[in-house]
Design a protein around this motif. Structure first.
Motif, mmCIF file in Angstrom:
data_model
loop_
_atom_site.group_PDB
_atom_site.id
_atom_site.type_symbol
_atom_site.label_atom_id
_atom_site.label_comp_id
_atom_site.label_asym_id
_atom_site.label_seq_id
_atom_site.Cartn_x
_atom_site.Cartn_y
_atom_site.Cartn_z
ATOM 1 N N GLY A 1 33.245 -14.679 -4.063
ATOM 2 C CA GLY A 1 32.051 -15.265 -4.660
ATOM 3 C C GLY A 1 30.791 -14.432 -4.533
ATOM 4 N N LEU A 2 30.886 -13.183 -4.097
ATOM 5 C CA LEU A 2 29.698 -12.330 -3.982
ATOM 6 C C LEU A 2 29.077 -12.120 -5.353
ATOM 7 C CD1 LEU A 2 27.863 -10.391 -2.327
ATOM 8 C CD2 LEU A 2 29.499 -8.587 -2.874
ATOM 9 N N ASP A 3 27.786 -12.387 -5.456
ATOM 10 C CA ASP A 3 27.044 -12.191 -6.694
ATOM 11 C C ASP A 3 26.687 -10.710 -6.817
ATOM 12 O OD1 ASP A 3 25.503 -12.477 -8.964
ATOM 13 O OD2 ASP A 3 23.783 -13.300 -7.896
ATOM 14 N N TYR A 4 27.107 -10.079 -7.908
ATOM 15 C CA TYR A 4 26.865 -8.649 -8.100
ATOM 16 C C TYR A 4 25.503 -8.349 -8.712
ATOM 17 C CZ TYR A 4 31.904 -7.982 -7.353
ATOM 18 O OH TYR A 4 33.160 -7.956 -6.820
ATOM 19 N N LYS B 1 37.880 -7.925 -8.371
ATOM 20 C CA LYS B 1 37.543 -6.775 -9.208
ATOM 21 C C LYS B 1 36.031 -6.617 -9.318
ATOM 22 C CE LYS B 1 41.666 -6.744 -12.054
ATOM 23 N NZ LYS B 1 42.181 -6.788 -13.421
ATOM 24 N N LEU B 2 35.600 -5.366 -9.378
ATOM 25 C CA LEU B 2 34.180 -5.049 -9.502
ATOM 26 C C LEU B 2 33.770 -4.940 -10.970
ATOM 27 C CD1 LEU B 2 31.633 -4.304 -7.855
ATOM 28 C CD2 LEU B 2 32.385 -1.939 -7.942
ATOM 29 N N PHE B 3 34.679 -4.444 -11.809
ATOM 30 C CA PHE B 3 34.344 -4.151 -13.198
ATOM 31 C C PHE B 3 34.944 -5.177 -14.152
ATOM 32 C CE2 PHE B 3 34.213 0.024 -11.108
ATOM 33 C CZ PHE B 3 32.919 0.379 -11.415
ATOM 34 N N ASP B 4 34.173 -5.457 -15.203
ATOM 35 C CA ASP B 4 34.623 -6.342 -16.272
ATOM 36 C C ASP B 4 35.239 -5.519 -17.395
ATOM 37 O OD1 ASP B 4 35.075 -8.712 -17.529
ATOM 38 O OD2 ASP B 4 33.044 -8.969 -18.261
ATOM 39 N N GLY B 5 34.656 -4.380 -17.688
ATOM 40 C CA GLY B 5 35.170 -3.471 -18.700
ATOM 41 C C GLY B 5 35.350 -2.104 -18.071
ATOM 42 N N PHE B 6 35.035 -1.061 -18.839
ATOM 43 C CA PHE B 6 35.195 0.289 -18.293
ATOM 44 C C PHE B 6 34.177 0.571 -17.194
ATOM 45 C CE2 PHE B 6 34.416 4.932 -18.501
ATOM 46 C CZ PHE B 6 35.644 5.321 -17.982
ATOM 47 N N ILE B 7 32.883 0.321 -17.476
ATOM 48 C CA ILE B 7 31.868 0.510 -16.433
ATOM 49 C C ILE B 7 30.900 -0.664 -16.327
ATOM 50 C CG2 ILE B 7 31.938 3.019 -16.389
ATOM 51 C CD1 ILE B 7 29.397 2.987 -18.121
ATOM 52 N N SER B 8 31.173 -1.752 -17.039
ATOM 53 C CA SER B 8 30.284 -2.918 -16.913
ATOM 54 C C SER B 8 30.759 -3.790 -15.750
ATOM 55 C CB SER B 8 30.257 -3.726 -18.208
ATOM 56 O OG SER B 8 31.548 -4.159 -18.545
ATOM 57 N N LEU B 9 29.799 -4.210 -14.932
ATOM 58 C CA LEU B 9 30.117 -5.007 -13.752
ATOM 59 C C LEU B 9 30.382 -6.454 -14.120
ATOM 60 C CD1 LEU B 9 27.452 -3.765 -11.190
ATOM 61 C CD2 LEU B 9 29.856 -3.150 -11.294
ATOM 62 N N LYS B 10 31.265 -7.084 -13.351
ATOM 63 C CA LYS B 10 31.478 -8.517 -13.490
ATOM 64 C C LYS B 10 30.244 -9.222 -12.908
ATOM 65 C CE LYS B 10 35.830 -9.851 -13.373
ATOM 66 N NZ LYS B 10 36.993 -10.495 -13.125
ATOM 67 N N PRO B 11 30.012 -10.472 -13.252
ATOM 68 C CA PRO B 11 28.882 -11.199 -12.667
ATOM 69 C C PRO B 11 29.039 -11.419 -11.163
ATOM 70 C CG PRO B 11 29.792 -12.395 -14.548
ATOM 71 C CD PRO B 11 30.673 -11.223 -14.301
ATOM 72 N N GLY B 12 30.282 -11.563 -10.710
ATOM 73 C CA GLY B 12 30.513 -11.805 -9.285
ATOM 74 C C GLY B 12 31.977 -11.626 -8.944
ATOM 75 N N CYS B 13 32.272 -11.693 -7.665
ATOM 76 C CA CYS B 13 33.641 -11.515 -7.182
ATOM 77 C C CYS B 13 34.418 -12.816 -7.347
ATOM 78 C CB CYS B 13 33.622 -11.090 -5.714
ATOM 79 S SG CYS B 13 35.268 -10.916 -4.996
#
Length: 126
Positions: free
Chosen positions: A45-48, A29-41
């Motif tokens: 393991g890709l760092d966002y 997943k790319l998103f942690d919330g509605f539009i906040s990004l997660k720290p990484g995949c």
């Protein structure tokens, strides 16, 4: 600095971004919330931390939604001439739905495009 990704097949930034998936593997997943990004995949393991879409998604949403909604509002006004309260009841919820619906999609696509094009902050050559 983005890690090397020699063993990952290139994915369409429009497909992965619009689905909110990792631009490298297409699984996490790319998103942690509605539009906040997660720290990484969580899958590859890709760092966002490379992703900085800034105001880009909001500006594009304003342009697209404004064009569509303004055109529709003008059509309704000149065709039916409804009272002002009808415009408020009709266009306020519709503009919120369109803008919020496009915002997450647009941010995902722009982040995926940043990854695909290896976009980074400008640096001065020394």
């Amino acid at each position: 600095m983005m890690p090397q990704d020699h063993h990952y097949a290139p994915l369409s930034p429009f497909q992965t971004g619009s689905r909110g998936k990792c631009p490298r593997c297409g699984q996490g997943k790319l998103f942690d919330g509605f539009i906040s990004l997660k720290p990484g995949c969580s899958a590859c393991g890709l760092d966002y931390s490379f992703a900085d879409s800034g105001d880009g998604p909001a500006v594009l949403v304003i342009l697209v939604a404004g064009f569509i909604l303004l055109g529709a509002a003008l059509y309704v006004e000149f065709t039916f001439s409804p009272p002002v309260w009808v415009h408020i009841v009709l266009w306020l919820p519709l503009s919120l739905a369109v803008c919020l619906g496009l915002l997450r999609w647009m941010k995902g696509v722009l982040v995926a495009l940043q990854y695909t094009n290896k976009a980074a902050e400008g640096r001065l050559e020394e």
